[in-house]
Structures are given as C-alpha cells and as structure tokens.
Design a protein around this motif. Structure first.
Motif, PDB file in Angstrom:
ATOM      1  N   UNK A 166      14.948 -48.760 -39.886  1.00  0.00           N
ATOM      2  CA  UNK A 166      13.991 -49.790 -40.319  1.00  0.00           C
ATOM      3  C   UNK A 166      12.692 -49.764 -39.516  1.00  0.00           C
ATOM      4  N   UNK A 167      12.537 -48.823 -38.623  1.00  0.00           N
ATOM      5  CA  UNK A 167      11.335 -48.747 -37.774  1.00  0.00           C
ATOM      6  C   UNK A 167      11.163 -50.074 -37.009  1.00  0.00           C
ATOM      7  N   UNK A 180       8.991 -46.024 -33.956  1.00  0.00           N
ATOM      8  CA  UNK A 180       8.115 -44.906 -34.324  1.00  0.00           C
ATOM      9  C   UNK A 180       7.741 -44.069 -33.110  1.00  0.00           C
ATOM     10  N   UNK A 213       9.382 -38.791 -37.932  1.00  0.00           N
ATOM     11  CA  UNK A 213       8.657 -40.000 -38.337  1.00  0.00           C
ATOM     12  C   UNK A 213       8.879 -40.290 -39.824  1.00  0.00           C
ATOM     13  N   UNK A 214       9.130 -39.264 -40.629  1.00  0.00           N
ATOM     14  CA  UNK A 214       9.414 -39.513 -42.042  1.00  0.00           C
ATOM     15  C   UNK A 214      10.738 -40.258 -42.191  1.00  0.00           C
ATOM     16  N   UNK A 217      12.186 -45.430 -40.450  1.00  0.00           N
ATOM     17  CA  UNK A 217      11.614 -46.407 -41.376  1.00  0.00           C
ATOM     18  C   UNK A 217      11.914 -46.114 -42.829  1.00  0.00           C
ATOM     19  N   UNK A 218      12.705 -45.082 -43.117  1.00  0.00           N
ATOM     20  CA  UNK A 218      12.988 -44.751 -44.516  1.00  0.00           C
ATOM     21  C   UNK A 218      14.209 -45.521 -45.032  1.00  0.00           C
ATOM     22  N   UNK A 221      17.099 -44.273 -47.301  1.00  0.00           N
ATOM     23  CA  UNK A 221      16.845 -43.791 -48.659  1.00  0.00           C
ATOM     24  C   UNK A 221      16.574 -42.288 -48.707  1.00  0.00           C
ATOM     25  N   UNK A 222      16.363 -41.667 -47.540  1.00  0.00           N
ATOM     26  CA  UNK A 222      16.100 -40.213 -47.516  1.00  0.00           C
ATOM     27  C   UNK A 222      17.200 -39.445 -46.791  1.00  0.00           C
ATOM     28  N   UNK A 435       7.782 -55.349 -39.127  1.00  0.00           N
ATOM     29  CA  UNK A 435       8.984 -54.793 -38.508  1.00  0.00           C
ATOM     30  C   UNK A 435      10.274 -55.019 -39.267  1.00  0.00           C
ATOM     31  N   UNK A 436      10.332 -55.957 -40.194  1.00  0.00           N
ATOM     32  CA  UNK A 436      11.602 -56.194 -40.893  1.00  0.00           C
ATOM     33  C   UNK A 436      11.877 -55.127 -41.945  1.00  0.00           C
ATOM     34  N   UNK A 437      10.835 -54.539 -42.491  1.00  0.00           N
ATOM     35  CA  UNK A 437      11.015 -53.515 -43.525  1.00  0.00           C
ATOM     36  C   UNK A 437      10.892 -54.078 -44.925  1.00  0.00           C
ATOM     37  N   UNK A 438      10.925 -53.180 -45.899  1.00  0.00           N
ATOM     38  CA  UNK A 438      10.765 -53.548 -47.306  1.00  0.00           C
ATOM     39  C   UNK A 438      12.101 -53.956 -47.929  1.00  0.00           C
ATOM     40  N   UNK A 475      13.087 -50.230 -51.093  1.00  0.00           N
ATOM     41  CA  UNK A 475      11.715 -49.756 -50.863  1.00  0.00           C
ATOM     42  C   UNK A 475      10.967 -49.515 -52.169  1.00  0.00           C
TER      43      UNK A 475
ATOM     44  N   UNK B 206       6.215 -51.744 -41.208  1.00  0.00           N
ATOM     45  CA  UNK B 206       7.541 -51.245 -41.592  1.00  0.00           C
ATOM     46  C   UNK B 206       7.599 -51.118 -43.109  1.00  0.00           C
ATOM     47  N   UNK B 209       7.638 -45.358 -46.310  1.00  0.00           N
ATOM     48  CA  UNK B 209       7.636 -44.115 -45.531  1.00  0.00           C
ATOM     49  C   UNK B 209       6.324 -43.969 -44.749  1.00  0.00           C
ATOM     50  N   UNK B 210       6.431 -43.330 -43.606  1.00  0.00           N
ATOM     51  CA  UNK B 210       5.294 -43.191 -42.690  1.00  0.00           C
ATOM     52  C   UNK B 210       4.409 -42.024 -43.154  1.00  0.00           C
ATOM     53  N   UNK B 213       2.060 -40.328 -40.464  1.00  0.00           N
ATOM     54  CA  UNK B 213       2.660 -39.314 -39.595  1.00  0.00           C
ATOM     55  C   UNK B 213       3.019 -38.055 -40.390  1.00  0.00           C
TER      56      UNK B 213
END
Lengths: 493, 493
Positions: A166-167, A180, A213-214, A217-218, A221-222, A435-438, A475, B206, B209-210, B213
C-alpha cells in the motif's frame, strides 16, 4: 496500430457483476486442498475475517483462505488459480482501510501472516530482509539490540508486506520517507506463479525499469510480495519529543511550513486539532488544553537535537504557538506517541456507539492550511464530528468521521463530505490519498486525479495480469474475470 | 492463457538488423518538415552529433534531428512517427555514457535542449518545475538567490530531462538521494503522442501505480519527458569540505562503512585511488600525496557541521587515515570539487592520446572494499591503466579505462575486464550500473542481474510501446521495428 491507451479510462468504482465461475473455484480448491491440508479453510467466520473489517466498506469474503508458509506455496496457489481464472487476494495483518483485502469476485485469500521470519539483518549495510507477515513492531523488537530501527510507522501494527503493497508511511515519513524510499528490493510472485526479484541489494541502480517502485503501492494487483529488503537506520543517539499548543490550525500549519523551509531535519511533526485533543485527553488521560497542537520529535546527536528544538521553539513562538512542552524521558515520550497512535480510539470516544470512517488526503504543504481550513468549515456546515490528525510535514492529514450508519441521511452527508474532501485535495494539486491507498474506497477519484495516467496503469495491469486474477476490483475498478484461453484486450475494456 | 512472461528473456546486446523502412522515414520527415522548418535537419554533421560521442561505442546517427520547443511539438513528432513506425530518440545534453542517444535503427532524434525554461520555483513547497533541456548548472544558478539548490550532481552539466531518464545521481546522493528520490512528478509524451502527468505535486501519494518512478530510469523507452517537478533543498547554513589520505583503498572503504553506520549525515564522500590522485594532481594542480584519498563534505548548521567533521575525523584516524585537510573557504571548496569533477580529464592526462572508457558498478557497501580490491588486482593483472573514483557512501564506483583503440589486443583486454567487473558486482548482490544506465553498453548483463525481472520489463515495454518506436535497441536489446497494423506479441518475441 491502435494506441495502447485508447481504452476508456473511466473507473467510477462501480463493480460490474462478474461472471462468477463457481465450478472453477471448486476445482482450484480441490487442487489445493491436498497440498495445504487444514491450512486451507472455507470456514465462514475465517472467510469473513479476511474481508474488509476496519471501516464501513461492505465485507466481501473470499471463497477460501489459505495460510501460506513459503514463497513456493504462494507460487503454487497463484499458478493453480491462474489455470482456473480464480482471483487471488493477498492478506497481511488486515489493517488496511480502503477495502484492499475484500474479495468482490470471490476467490482465494492468501494469508501471509505465518510467513513471519526475519531472514537477515545486515548492520554493515543498514538493511534487512523479511518475510511479508513480519509486522513493524516485531521487526523493531528484533532490531533494538543491534541499535537499529525501521522508521515507517503507519500507526497500526501492519505487516511489512502489506505496508509495501500500500506504499504506507506515517509519522516518521517527513524525515525518513515512506515505503517508496525504504524498500530496497522485493521478491514477488507474478500472475503466472513465477517468482522474481525486482532488483539486487545495492543502494542504487540504474539497471532497467524500477520494478521495485512499480510493485510498491500496487496493492497486490500486479504480484504478491513474498520477501522484502528494507533500509534500516541507526537508533539516534538522542531523541527529544514535545507538544505545543496553537491559537489556530492555520497558525500551526504556518509553523510547519517554516520549519520545513528552514531545513530543520525534524523526525516527526503531527497536527491534532482541538477536537482530536479533546478525544486524546479523554482516551489517554492527557490534560492538554483543547486547542490545536503540534506533536514534534527530533533525532540526532544531543547537540543537534537541542539545536533543532531551540530553532523549532523560536518558529513556534513566531507563529503565536505556546511553549514546547518537552517529553525527554523515554516513558514520557512513549506516552505522548501512544496517545497520538490511539487517535482512532480517541476519536471513537467522542461519539460512543458511532462507527469510525478514517480517510486521508495529501496536498502540497503551501496549500495545507487552506485545505484543512476549508475542510473543517465544511464539516461544521455538514454537522459532522470528525477529529483531525495529520502528518503535516508531508502535507498529509486524516479525518476520522464518526457516523451513525443507521441514519441514511447521515451516511449520505458523510459520503458527500468525503467526495468534496477528495475533490478539494485534487484541485489543490494534491492526491485523494497520501498513504491509505485506493483499494475499493477511492477508485472513483483516480480518473479525476490522474486522467491519462490511469490508462497507462490499465495497460500495465493488463500486461502483467492479463486474466485479472490478482486482487481484482481494486485501484482500477472492476476487473473482468476472464476465462483461460479467452482473448485479452490490451487496454481497458 | 499463456503466461505474459513466457517469452525468452535473453537480451544479449546483439542488435538484430531490423527491417528498415526508408520510405516510412521519408514520409515522416516530409510530414514534419513544414511544421518545424529549419528546426528539422538532416545535416550529416548535426546527425552525427546526436549519436553517441562520449565513449567508444560506435556513433549511430539518426535520419533527422528536430529541435523541439514545446510539449505539443514533441507530441506531434511522436504521433507522426507512430503513424509511420519510425523510431524516436530523445536527446538532452548528449552527456550519457552507454549509447542512450544512438539511433541503431535510424529514426528521428528529438533535441530538447531548447526546451530550457524554468517554469516555476515554489520556495514554500521546496520544489520547482522545469523543462527537460534545463541543465543542472542552469537550475542552480537560477535558484541561488532564493537560498535553494538542487543536489543531484552527475559531474557533467547534464540536462534535467536526461538525468530523469537515466536515473542519474552523483556525489550528493549519499545524503540527498538520486533522481529516483528527487523527482516529484513528470509530464511525459507517450508512444502514441498522448501527454500525461505521472502524479500531482503532493510530497507523497498512495494513488495507484508509481508511474513517476517507472518513467525515471526508463531511458526514453517508455515515453519522452517534457516537464519535471523536482524537490529542492535549502542551501545549508554551513558547508565544510576536506580531504584525507589513507594507507590503502580497503582502509578508506572501512572508514566509509563506519561513517555511514554511525549515522553521520555526510553530504558527499568520494574515494579516489592513488592513480586518480596522480591524475588530479597533474590536471588540477593539487599537491596531494599519491595514495588513496577520501573527499568529504558536510552540510548543516555550523555546530552540526563541526560535530560531523570531528566524528568523521575520529573514524578516519581509527582506520589509519591522515588528518582531514579542511577547505573552509568557498573558493577552496570549489577548487577541491572542481578537481574531483575533472576526474574524466585528469584520467586522460595519465595516458595522453588514449581514449577514455568510463564505467560504473554498485554493490552493497559491505562488499565495496572486496569489489574494489579484486577489480584493482584484475586491472594490474590485465596491465590496464584505469583510475578509480567512487561515490563510495552508496557503494558505487567508477573506473575510467584508458585504451588505445588501434590495438585489437588492448580492446579485447578492456572488454574482458569490463565483463568481469560487471559479473563481479552482480555476484556480490550489486548491479552492473549504479548510475550510468544500461543504454546499449550494458544490455548484455541485464539478464544475469535480474533474470525473470527482465521479462516483466519486456511486458511493460510492449504494453506501453507496442510498435517499439521509443528509443529502440536500448535496455532490452533490439526492438523489432513493427509496421503499423502488424500483430503485436504481448511478451517478448
């Protein structure tokens, strides 16, 4: 050749009912059951515990939960689910706030909490490698004897895997950065079950795309993170924390801006508004005056900490703030930050019986006072109770909206406020989430915030997870549940 | 459904001769000529200047060069080239070292150096937005009056766009990070000519995707950067620089490890070996003893800088180093760092007439002494002259191999050494490049370093640039030149 970004970018958060293949789920479970024995369960209580439980988002349990112990096991689960087109949802400590762990299309939740070994700590390199189920408190307990610590601190005792996914950030981010900046490398299980390392352990690299970095925070989902190499920091020689009151939220924000501009390497700088202070006093037995306060902490040598605190005190005074009340003893400092971290419960104490809805936005720091001021006025107009706490050194703040869910009018009012809050932050060149994310909760704002960037995200998602089995419905809106062998569109449908 | 990562990962650097469509190039040039007038040129001298010129990699000029002035113009160029399947290569200051600007398949080089406006400086937010052709010196000249600076310092006066594209770093990275940490947001022209912003200007986010980067370090293969928002820093109240000699490279490395571990927030810490010192003395008129030296710099308040220097001095003494000779006056400090930055020319002075081949690797700092030691021994065995300079606080070092290209034996010896150097760094959990990038020169090492991660990179490249028109033949090996309308494989061919 058609543009890879030509698909409609809309992700309005509406979850299109997928074609759910119960037989495929049954086949996947049947294939995995002999491998995992009683670590695979379809018990309804456990399934519910693996859906969203922390906010008012509906609980959407998976069809089964598997407690994985190794990377190979995670790979086996993903490979099996990929063959059947069944969703796979990674689950850490379950502390996320935007529905990240929900299973809107069913599927299998992979509980990673038993993958909680600290694989290596390397004091010479100031790094460590951990499994995803290690929690930040567990890690810091383990590191303490070596004079090291891991600074990222999202409040809850989240798992490191979930924090990477969740970054996450928290109170120390103003000085130490977020996930990050603090993830060095990841081991990731991809959508076909293959396992990669995103990079090596050197502190910097210019070798190809920044896969680390990809993945950070994904939100699962990746890929599913199965090992994390983290930067560590030496426990500072000296730590000094303190609180100071301000006549207004605006004055406190201005003091923060000046502090950052002056280059004071402050480790934590947190704003609590008068309402939050009222809650914290009641919940944690503090006796602070009911007005906005900054909670601050300084790290460094004894001389440097003293110098920072002195400069900060002068800035505070310039902005009409009161004396910095210092908590020098570790126990006083712990009490202070414990009170800050109990904000969630303190807020609940302000309206017993109501549910808590925690949200966050982030704006450039120059817009912070304005964004907070307008939001507090909005709350007043709307008649909602919502104490504020913020990592204001980053321009990031939280509102914890207390809501009686039995009142449709109140629920509607809260939803309206949350929408305006995100719009406001985005319009100020900020983000609907710092910071919480989508997750599921903020999907409706992503197009407004990033426009064409969302099409790029969709293209990446489709490239790395063409069947959409990895944490679908997060997301980027509803993922189609594509059957094996079915043609996959390159961009969004 | 086939795995998206199933394609062969091999990228052995061999450039498969593409099917070159001269007619398509002619059509693209004919379409663009009326738009750009004399800012589009096919002059052979200018074309050659836009191929690789800084190292021994062969010069591969584009078919035409266009000097772009706006984002819209870049978009027009990319859209036109996309329609014809013609390669587009972004060109900043031309200071890259691994063949990034070469046009192995021809195409159009977009020179961005005239897009050199500083669009905004926001002292309150400690950030700025610039066009890609702004150079780091230009930016710092502009910022000086406001008490701000941009720390990333790769030696050459590179363009900010190029620095973002190659994930550049340099001497200040140990304290301030690399381009990875200092780019806030990017405007990017994608492979279809559409324009996106990767994120908003909030310090953290957040939200999805970043993409920032992902683009930083992608070397123009995923998009062309047309605006960059950068973090800025306040010029420190106090700066102190100095040099100290060591009995051996190993002793110097151990002193660096201890300095980092002790948490000294050192701003620069650079190692030059005895041979480099000899060159620097000759070229810049210094009189340092011909033995390994650390060049160090401290930033902070006067008290903090004095404290850091004292602690560092003690660490140096513990490791057998000599007294830290301090350059306190700005002009002395400039002279010191000028000498360090003239390393390239100093190295050439060691063997007049020979060509210089600059390379870099990066390893975890605990392996640095070992990696440097083995590499210097290897050079000795191979009989090559190659002074060493390194950003050793990050575990990153450069060797500048002097080579007589008229001698095939010597060229073979250098190639063998470079291969062993990369293998050595990778085997030590490091990378074949800490800051120069992969370009053409290091493609052969990417599979060895990242294995399955390369397949992920290929999948992303194909998703975002299915026709392979963006800087083909870099990072991931030869891109096929796919004709418009031709079927595009999802993963690598």
């Amino acid at each position: 050749m058609p543009s890879p970004f030509a698909g409609p970018g809309a992700s309005d958060g509406a979850t299109v009912a997928p074609e759910r293949d119960e037989a495929a789920v049954a086949r996947a479970i049947a294939a995995l059951a002999p491998v995992f024995g009683d670590r695979l369960t379809t018990n309804s209580v456990i399934r519910r515990q693996h859906g969203q439980t922390t906010t008012w988002l509906a609980n959407e349990p998976p069809d089964a939960v598997i407690f994985a112990l190794t990377t190979e096991e995670v790979s086996t689960i993903v490979r099996t689910c990929a063959a059947e087109g069944v969703p796979v949802i990674a689950h850490g400590a379950g502390t996320s706030l935007e529905g990240h762990v929900n299973a809107p299309f069913g599927g299998i939740s992979v509980n990673l909490s038993r993958m909680n070994r600290i694989l290596a700590v390397r004091p010479e390199d100031l790094d460590c490698t951990v499994e995803p189920g290690v929690t930040r408190r567990q890690l810091n307990e383990h590191l303490r004897d070596q004079g090291l610590f891991f600074p990222i601190d999202p409040g809850a005792d989240a798992s490191i895997g979930g924090m990477a996914a969740t970054r996450a950030s928290g109170t120390n981010a103003v000085r130490y950065g977020t996930m990050r900046e603090n993830v060095v490398a990841l081991e990731v299980v991809l959508a076909d079950g293959s396992v990669i390392e995103t990079t090596h352990r050197a502190r910097k690299s210019a070798a190809g795309y920044d896969l680390t970095r990809l993945m950070v925070g994904s939100e699962g989902t990746l890929g599913i993170v199965t090992a994390i190499t983290l930067k560590l920091h030496g426990i500072p020689e000296s730590i000094l924390a303190g609180v100071c009151p301000f006549p207004s939220v605006e004055a406190a924000c201005q003091a923060v801006i000046t502090t950052i501009q002056c280059g004071v390497p402050i480790a934590r700088i947190e704003l609590l508004d008068a309402l939050a202070i009222k809650g914290v006093n009641a919940h944690s037995g503090l006796t602070l005056p009911e007005q906005p306060h900054l909670f601050a902490e300084f790290h460094g040598s004894a001389a440097s900490v003293a110098e920072q605190a002195e400069l900060f005190g002068a800035i505070v005074a310039d902005h009409g703030g009161g004396t910095l009340e210092v908590a020098e003893r570790p126990e006083d400092r712990s009490r202070l930050w414990h009170a800050r971290h109990e904000f969630y419960f303190a807020a609940r104490a302000l309206r017993p019986g109501a549910d808590a809805l925690a949200t966050d936005v982030c704006v450039p720091i120059s817009r912070l006072a304005e964004c907070i001021g307008e939001s507090l006025e909005d709350l007043k107009q709307t008649g909602l109770i919502a104490p504020l706490a913020g990592h204001v050194g980053d321009g990031n703040f939280h509102l914890q909206v207390m809501v009686d869910q039995s009142s449709p009018e109140e629920v509607a009012a809260v939803k309206g406020f949350l929408k305006r809050l995100s719009h406001r932050a985005i319009a100020m060149d900020g983000t609907c989430t710092g910071e919480h994310g989508i997750g599921q909760g903020k999907m409706g704002y992503l197009d407004e915030e990033l426009g064409g960037g969302v099409a790029v995200m969709r293209a990446i998602k489709h490239a790395l997870d063409p069947a959409g089995i990895l944490n679908p419905g997060k997301i980027l809106g509803a993922s189609r549940w594509i059957h094996p062998g079915e043609a996959v569109p390159l961009a969004a449908e």
